[in-house]
Scaffold this motif. Structure first.
Motif, short mmCIF file in Angstrom:
data_model
loop_
_atom_site.label_atom_id
_atom_site.label_comp_id
_atom_site.label_asym_id
_atom_site.label_seq_id
_atom_site.Cartn_x
_atom_site.Cartn_y
_atom_site.Cartn_z
N PHE A 149 0.84 -1.19 0.00
CA PHE A 149 0.00 0.00 0.00
C PHE A 149 0.88 1.25 0.00
N SER A 150 0.50 2.22 -0.84
CA SER A 150 1.27 3.45 -0.95
C SER A 150 0.46 4.68 -0.51
N PHE A 151 -0.75 4.86 -1.07
CA PHE A 151 -1.56 6.01 -0.70
C PHE A 151 -2.99 5.81 -1.17
N THR A 152 -3.88 6.67 -0.69
CA THR A 152 -5.29 6.69 -1.10
C THR A 152 -5.54 8.00 -1.83
N THR A 153 -6.31 7.91 -2.88
CA THR A 153 -6.68 9.10 -3.64
C THR A 153 -8.18 9.05 -3.92
N LEU A 154 -8.77 10.17 -4.20
CA LEU A 154 -10.18 10.22 -4.57
C LEU A 154 -10.27 10.20 -6.09
N GLN A 155 -11.24 9.47 -6.60
CA GLN A 155 -11.39 9.35 -8.04
C GLN A 155 -12.87 9.45 -8.39
N GLN A 156 -13.16 10.23 -9.42
CA GLN A 156 -14.53 10.35 -9.89
C GLN A 156 -14.78 9.30 -10.96
N LEU A 157 -15.84 8.54 -10.81
CA LEU A 157 -16.17 7.45 -11.74
C LEU A 157 -16.96 8.02 -12.93
N THR A 158 -16.25 8.70 -13.82
CA THR A 158 -16.89 9.36 -14.95
C THR A 158 -17.47 8.36 -15.95
N ARG A 159 -16.92 7.14 -16.01
CA ARG A 159 -17.41 6.13 -16.95
C ARG A 159 -18.48 5.23 -16.32
N LEU A 160 -18.90 5.58 -15.10
CA LEU A 160 -19.91 4.77 -14.44
C LEU A 160 -21.10 5.66 -14.04
N ASP A 161 -21.03 6.27 -12.86
CA ASP A 161 -22.16 7.05 -12.38
C ASP A 161 -21.78 8.42 -11.85
N GLY A 162 -20.52 8.80 -12.02
CA GLY A 162 -20.08 10.14 -11.63
C GLY A 162 -19.73 10.31 -10.17
N ARG A 163 -19.99 9.31 -9.34
CA ARG A 163 -19.70 9.47 -7.92
C ARG A 163 -18.19 9.46 -7.69
N THR A 164 -17.79 9.99 -6.54
CA THR A 164 -16.40 10.02 -6.15
C THR A 164 -16.16 8.91 -5.13
N VAL A 165 -15.11 8.14 -5.35
CA VAL A 165 -14.78 7.01 -4.47
C VAL A 165 -13.31 7.08 -4.08
N ALA A 166 -12.98 6.36 -3.02
CA ALA A 166 -11.59 6.26 -2.59
C ALA A 166 -10.92 5.14 -3.39
N SER A 167 -9.76 5.44 -3.93
CA SER A 167 -8.97 4.46 -4.66
C SER A 167 -7.69 4.23 -3.86
N LEU A 168 -7.45 2.99 -3.49
CA LEU A 168 -6.25 2.63 -2.75
C LEU A 168 -5.19 2.21 -3.76
N VAL A 169 -4.02 2.83 -3.67
CA VAL A 169 -2.97 2.63 -4.66
C VAL A 169 -1.81 1.88 -4.01
N TYR A 170 -1.40 0.81 -4.67
CA TYR A 170 -0.32 -0.05 -4.20
C TYR A 170 0.80 -0.01 -5.22
N VAL A 171 2.01 -0.36 -4.78
CA VAL A 171 3.16 -0.35 -5.68
C VAL A 171 4.07 -1.53 -5.37
N ILE A 172 4.78 -1.96 -6.38
CA ILE A 172 5.89 -2.88 -6.20
C ILE A 172 7.04 -2.34 -7.03
N THR A 173 8.20 -2.24 -6.40
CA THR A 173 9.37 -1.74 -7.12
C THR A 173 10.13 -2.91 -7.73
N LYS A 174 10.99 -2.59 -8.67
CA LYS A 174 11.82 -3.62 -9.28
C LYS A 174 12.68 -4.30 -8.23
N GLU A 175 13.22 -3.52 -7.30
CA GLU A 175 14.04 -4.09 -6.23
C GLU A 175 13.25 -5.08 -5.39
N ASP A 176 12.02 -4.69 -5.00
CA ASP A 176 11.17 -5.61 -4.23
C ASP A 176 10.86 -6.87 -5.03
#
Length: 183
Positions: A149-176
């Protein structure tokens, strides 16, 4: 597009006639809304999406190796969710799977193939994967595949119903990724 293979899957470029297999799950209201898009209303809409995949060259059909049946999609998109590290070679994975095949480990298998391709073939430094806060199935996939887990951001679902939802963003680095291979 390069074709990738795993023990049970083949990840390949989409063909227009794949719409016949894709439309039944693309219209399922358990699939698109979890990924931020409205269920398809016609097979023509599915064909239009496949044409977009073909033009963009960043989404693979997930197929069963034995039958070549399309059971989902996986993309490696040129998206950079962290504005502080735009200079790094990075991509974002996104995926959907036909509900008939949920719970059988197909998406983690496809994600691992995409990680291998991204880090070993494309020389990426990091790969992102996100999910909406209501999508526990995707959360389990990213955690199982070694993303952190890296961070949470808000995203508007423009291709669905326009509501704003929390998107949890994860990452993996090349080293990991390389450290996990060494285990």
């Amino acid at each position: 597009m390069i074709q990738l293979e795993t023990e049970r899957l083949r990840l390949r470029a989409f063909h227009l006639d794949d719409a016949e297999a894709m439309y039944p799950y693309a219209k399922d209201d358990r699939v698109g809304p979890n990924a931020g898009w409205a269920p398809h209303r016609s097979i023509e809409e599915t064909r239009a999406v496949i044409r977009m995949f073909q033009a963009d060259q960043d989404v693979w059909a997930i197929t069963l190796k034995e039958t070549d049946e399309v059971i989902g999609t996986i993309g490696l998109h040129d998206r950079r969710p962290d504005p502080n590290i735009q200079h790094e070679a990075q991509r974002e994975i996104g995926y959907v799977l036909n509900p008939t095949y949920w719970g059988q480990g197909y998406i983690p298998e496809a994600v691992r193939a995409m990680l291998r391709h991204g880090f070993e073939d494309l020389g990426l430094e990091r790969i992102w994967c996100g999910h909406f806060d209501f999508n526990d199935q995707s959360r389990r996939v990213v955690e199982k595949c070694g993303f952190v887990f890296s961070f949470t951001t808000l995203q508007q679902l423009t291709r669905l119903d326009g509501r704003t939802v929390a998107s949890l963003v994860y990452v993996i680095t090349k080293e990991d990724y390389m450290n996990r291979l060494a285990l």
